[in-house]
Design a protein around this motif. Structure first.
Motif: not given
Length: 160
Positions: A13-20, A30-35, A37-39, A41-48
């Protein structure tokens, strides 16, 4: 609307929110960059992990059908202070949701998380973000730069 702390179940749901909302957000920050969005799941795990360690706390503003309408984050938590950041998706903007969500997280910050102060920043030309902060009692500290953009710094003393 429901405010909920970020969990592993929110990844898609968060990835969809950020992508949309990528282009919408990039118009004012500033845009967060392609990386990002591409990675994601690893970012989400780091946030947790950061949340579990208590250095950061991440909140989602969810509709009744569990769509992410916005995010409010407390980051760099240290010595009773944190930086607050927030974003509301394009389809939910202009309804007072950012003001409401930031206000709710400010209450949590003082009453539940035991914080004493919140810092915030916004670009000088981001009038909507400035209004959110002022409506929630943040005081203007002064001007600075973020990257190369003129920015404003704010502070809120929490009562607990």
């Amino acid at each position: 609307m429901h405010l909920q702390q970020l969990t592993a179940a929110h990844l898609d749901a968060v990835l969809e929110f950020e992508t949309v909302n990528r282009e919408y957000f990039a118009a004012v920050i500033p845009d967060r960059g392609d990386g990002f969005f591409a990675d994601y799941p690893a970012r989400h795990a780091a946030l947790l992990r950061m949340q579990a360690e208590g250095t950061d706390l991440f909140h989602l503003l969810l509709t009744d059908d569990r769509t992410v309408a916005g995010r409010v984050n407390l980051v760099c938590i240290s010595d009773g202070e944190a930086e607050i950041g927030y974003r509301v998706g394009r389809d939910f903007a202009g309804r007072g949701l950012a003001t409401e969500a930031v206000g709710r997280v400010c209450v949590l910050a003082g009453a539940v998380y035991g914080l004493k102060r919140l810092r915030a920043g916004t670009a000088v030309d981001n009038h909507a973000s400035r209004k959110v902060l002022l409506r929630n009692g943040f005081g203007l500290l002064g001007e600075t730069t973020s990257g190369e953009r003129p920015s404003l710094r704010f502070l809120l003393e929490l009562t607990g």
